[in-house]
Design a protein around this motif. Structure first.
Motif, PDB file in Angstrom:
ATOM      1  N   ASP A 110       0.817  -1.209   0.000  1.00 25.66           N
ATOM      2  CA  ASP A 110       0.000   0.000   0.000  1.00 25.66           C
ATOM      3  C   ASP A 110       0.852   1.261   0.000  1.00 25.66           C
ATOM      4  OD1 ASP A 110      -2.222  -1.585   0.051  1.00 25.66           O
ATOM      5  OD2 ASP A 110      -2.580  -1.387   2.196  1.00 25.66           O
ATOM      6  N   GLY A 111       1.933   1.250   0.780  1.00 30.91           N
ATOM      7  CA  GLY A 111       2.685   2.477   0.987  1.00 30.91           C
ATOM      8  C   GLY A 111       3.677   2.817  -0.105  1.00 30.91           C
ATOM      9  N   ILE A 112       4.219   1.814  -0.812  1.00 28.65           N
ATOM     10  CA  ILE A 112       5.312   2.076  -1.742  1.00 28.65           C
ATOM     11  C   ILE A 112       5.077   1.475  -3.121  1.00 28.65           C
ATOM     12  CG2 ILE A 112       7.762   1.642  -2.178  1.00 28.65           C
ATOM     13  CD1 ILE A 112       8.269   1.898   0.766  1.00 28.65           C
ATOM     14  N   VAL A 113       4.760   0.194  -3.162  1.00 31.00           N
ATOM     15  CA  VAL A 113       4.753  -0.529  -4.435  1.00 31.00           C
ATOM     16  C   VAL A 113       3.777   0.076  -5.437  1.00 31.00           C
ATOM     17  CG1 VAL A 113       4.184  -2.721  -5.531  1.00 31.00           C
ATOM     18  CG2 VAL A 113       5.571  -2.690  -3.460  1.00 31.00           C
ATOM     19  N   VAL A 114       2.553   0.327  -5.008  1.00 35.72           N
ATOM     20  CA  VAL A 114       1.535   0.843  -5.929  1.00 35.72           C
ATOM     21  C   VAL A 114       1.977   2.170  -6.526  1.00 35.72           C
ATOM     22  CG1 VAL A 114      -0.832   1.698  -6.096  1.00 35.72           C
ATOM     23  CG2 VAL A 114      -0.341  -0.385  -4.787  1.00 35.72           C
ATOM     24  N   ARG A 115       2.481   3.064  -5.699  1.00 37.21           N
ATOM     25  CA  ARG A 115       2.898   4.379  -6.197  1.00 37.21           C
ATOM     26  C   ARG A 115       4.145   4.302  -7.062  1.00 37.21           C
ATOM     27  NH1 ARG A 115       4.421   7.756  -2.326  1.00 37.21           N
ATOM     28  NH2 ARG A 115       4.538   6.214  -0.663  1.00 37.21           N
ATOM     29  N   PHE A 116       5.072   3.405  -6.724  1.00 33.58           N
ATOM     30  CA  PHE A 116       6.285   3.256  -7.528  1.00 33.58           C
ATOM     31  C   PHE A 116       5.938   2.764  -8.933  1.00 33.58           C
ATOM     32  CE2 PHE A 116       9.731   0.500  -9.087  1.00 33.58           C
ATOM     33  CZ  PHE A 116      10.758   1.429  -9.178  1.00 33.58           C
ATOM     34  N   LEU A 117       5.093   1.743  -9.035  1.00 32.44           N
ATOM     35  CA  LEU A 117       4.737   1.200 -10.342  1.00 32.44           C
ATOM     36  C   LEU A 117       3.908   2.197 -11.148  1.00 32.44           C
ATOM     37  CD1 LEU A 117       3.950  -2.527  -9.482  1.00 32.44           C
ATOM     38  CD2 LEU A 117       6.002  -1.578 -10.564  1.00 32.44           C
ATOM     39  N   ALA A 118       3.144   3.024 -10.472  1.00 31.96           N
ATOM     40  CA  ALA A 118       2.391   4.055 -11.182  1.00 31.96           C
ATOM     41  C   ALA A 118       3.336   5.085 -11.798  1.00 31.96           C
ATOM     42  CB  ALA A 118       1.396   4.729 -10.244  1.00 31.96           C
ATOM     43  N   PRO A 159      16.832   3.908   5.374  1.00 32.70           N
ATOM     44  CA  PRO A 159      15.664   3.850   6.276  1.00 32.70           C
ATOM     45  C   PRO A 159      14.356   3.884   5.499  1.00 32.70           C
ATOM     46  CG  PRO A 159      17.296   5.403   7.087  1.00 32.70           C
ATOM     47  CD  PRO A 159      17.747   5.014   5.714  1.00 32.70           C
ATOM     48  N   LEU A 160      13.464   2.991   5.858  1.00 32.22           N
ATOM     49  CA  LEU A 160      12.162   2.884   5.202  1.00 32.22           C
ATOM     50  C   LEU A 160      11.048   3.416   6.100  1.00 32.22           C
ATOM     51  CD1 LEU A 160      10.904   1.732   2.573  1.00 32.22           C
ATOM     52  CD2 LEU A 160      10.565  -0.408   3.790  1.00 32.22           C
ATOM     53  N   ASP A 290      15.802   5.815  -4.758  1.00 33.16           N
ATOM     54  CA  ASP A 290      15.478   7.252  -4.744  1.00 33.16           C
ATOM     55  C   ASP A 290      14.021   7.478  -4.369  1.00 33.16           C
ATOM     56  OD1 ASP A 290      18.071   7.804  -5.478  1.00 33.16           O
ATOM     57  OD2 ASP A 290      17.617   8.051  -7.609  1.00 33.16           O
ATOM     58  N   PHE A 291      13.133   6.602  -4.850  1.00 38.07           N
ATOM     59  CA  PHE A 291      11.710   6.734  -4.527  1.00 38.07           C
ATOM     60  C   PHE A 291      11.473   6.523  -3.037  1.00 38.07           C
ATOM     61  CE2 PHE A 291       7.374   5.130  -4.151  1.00 38.07           C
ATOM     62  CZ  PHE A 291       6.671   6.079  -4.886  1.00 38.07           C
ATOM     63  N   VAL A 292      12.163   5.530  -2.454  1.00 35.86           N
ATOM     64  CA  VAL A 292      12.018   5.278  -1.003  1.00 35.86           C
ATOM     65  C   VAL A 292      12.510   6.489  -0.216  1.00 35.86           C
ATOM     66  CG1 VAL A 292      12.962   3.924   0.897  1.00 35.86           C
ATOM     67  CG2 VAL A 292      12.098   2.768  -1.150  1.00 35.86           C
ATOM     68  N   ARG A 293      13.642   7.039  -0.604  1.00 38.08           N
ATOM     69  CA  ARG A 293      14.168   8.217   0.103  1.00 38.08           C
ATOM     70  C   ARG A 293      13.207   9.396  -0.016  1.00 38.08           C
ATOM     71  NH1 ARG A 293      20.166   6.971  -1.888  1.00 38.08           N
ATOM     72  NH2 ARG A 293      21.040   6.140   0.060  1.00 38.08           N
ATOM     73  N   GLU A 294      12.641   9.573  -1.189  1.00 36.91           N
ATOM     74  CA  GLU A 294      11.691  10.651  -1.394  1.00 36.91           C
ATOM     75  C   GLU A 294      10.433  10.448  -0.549  1.00 36.91           C
ATOM     76  OE1 GLU A 294       8.506  11.588  -4.879  1.00 36.91           O
ATOM     77  OE2 GLU A 294      10.569  11.220  -5.503  1.00 36.91           O
ATOM     78  N   SER A 295       9.969   9.199  -0.481  1.00 36.80           N
ATOM     79  CA  SER A 295       8.739   8.912   0.240  1.00 36.80           C
ATOM     80  C   SER A 295       8.924   9.078   1.739  1.00 36.80           C
ATOM     81  CB  SER A 295       8.280   7.480  -0.049  1.00 36.80           C
ATOM     82  OG  SER A 295       8.027   7.328  -1.430  1.00 36.80           O
TER      83      SER A 295
END
Length: 295
Positions: A110-118, A159-160, A290-295
């Motif tokens: 919910d928190g990362i995968v859906v937005r990353f693939l979008a 860090p996540l 980079d997406f994880v760091r941004e999130s």
């Protein structure tokens, strides 16, 4: 210029094509000495002369002619492959394999995968969730997610989540019926919604304050290896749970759950994304980091 990494073969082909060491050096942006050394080094390893050299001309020997006839097509294939790699689309693409703890699968999705693939429609993700700690390199994963304290020292960790604090929670109705614990020992009078570890044992609820430390083996009414299943059971009023704070924030705000003994639970390092630091980082993994760091 020499993206294939096969500079000696490129030098041979350039000298053959241009008929001159100096012309080959100019075409390859090398010095004449470097071209001469490259040819000499290859001839030494092959133990054969590839070129006849005079002060006026350079020509292939019979052995050199046979060599370039065989090598030329293969070198062109390699150069074409190198050109194709460099012409790949700028947007990250390909498959990224990530190993995650079974207990955080839904949160991660919910928190990362859906937005990353979008954001990156050319990317594909393969996610394996399990309780055991694995060697992500040996088992073919690009990255893993674990608590910071569990990340191997030879990995790079990002860090996540913030630091995590476990909380003792139940429904208001449960505490109204069974009493509100005032000390950790009071929890033994309650039925627990407990976590089963990868080694088969039941996770002990670790609590401490002012030098007092507890590792409570609460009698489990339900044992599961999935935090979301535990949360569902706690919400249903089946017992008391010991859950990470970020799982239950909404339930606490909405009054569906009540947290007790908060002064007895101490924060610890949260979840980290980790990956090998000794290898080239693929573009897809770099985009994910980079997406994880941004999130």
């Amino acid at each position: 210029m020499h993206r294939s990494g096969l500079i000696e073969l490129e030098v041979v082909m350039a000298v053959m094509r241009l008929g001159s060491f100096r012309a080959a050096a100019q075409a390859l942006n090398m010095s004449p000495t470097a071209v001469s050394n490259a040819i000499a080094g290859l001839e030494s390893r092959l133990n054969v002369r590839l070129f006849h050299r005079t002060t006026r001309s350079v020509a292939l020997t019979e052995a050199g002619d046979r060599f370039v006839t065989r090598v030329g097509p293969a070198l062109r294939e390699i150069q074409q492959a190198a050109d194709e790699i460099h012409s790949l689309p700028a947007a990250p693409s390909g498959t990224l394999r990530i190993n995650i703890p079974q207990a955080v699968g839904q949160l991660f999705l919910d928190g990362i995968v859906v937005r990353f693939l979008a954001r990156y429609p050319l990317m594909r993700l393969e996610i394996a969730s399990e309780t055991r700690m694995i060697d992500i390199v040996a088992e073919g994963y690009d990255a893993g997610i674990r608590l910071g304290e569990s990340v191997p020292q030879d990995m790079i960790a990002v860090p996540l989540t913030p630091d995590i604090r476990m909380q003792v929670v139940a429904t208001p109705e449960w505490f109204a019926t069974h009493g509100t614990p005032q000390t950790p020992d009071d929890l033994y009078q309650h039925q627990g919604i407990c976590m089963r570890m990868a080694n088969g044992g039941i996770y002990r609820w670790e609590m401490s304050r002012h030098g007092q430390h507890y590792a409570l083996a609460i009698p489990p009414r339900l044992a599961t290896s999935d935090f979301f299943t535990s949360l569902t059971a706690v919400r249903a009023g089946l017992g008391v749970g010991f859950l990470p704070g970020f799982y239950i924030e909404e339930d606490l705000r909405a009054g569906r759950l009540v947290s007790v003994l908060d002064e007895w639970t101490q924060p610890f390092q949260g979840l980290c994304l980790y990956y090998p630091g000794h290898r080239h980082i693929p573009e897809g993994l770099r985009a994910f980091i980079d997406f994880v760091r941004e999130s």
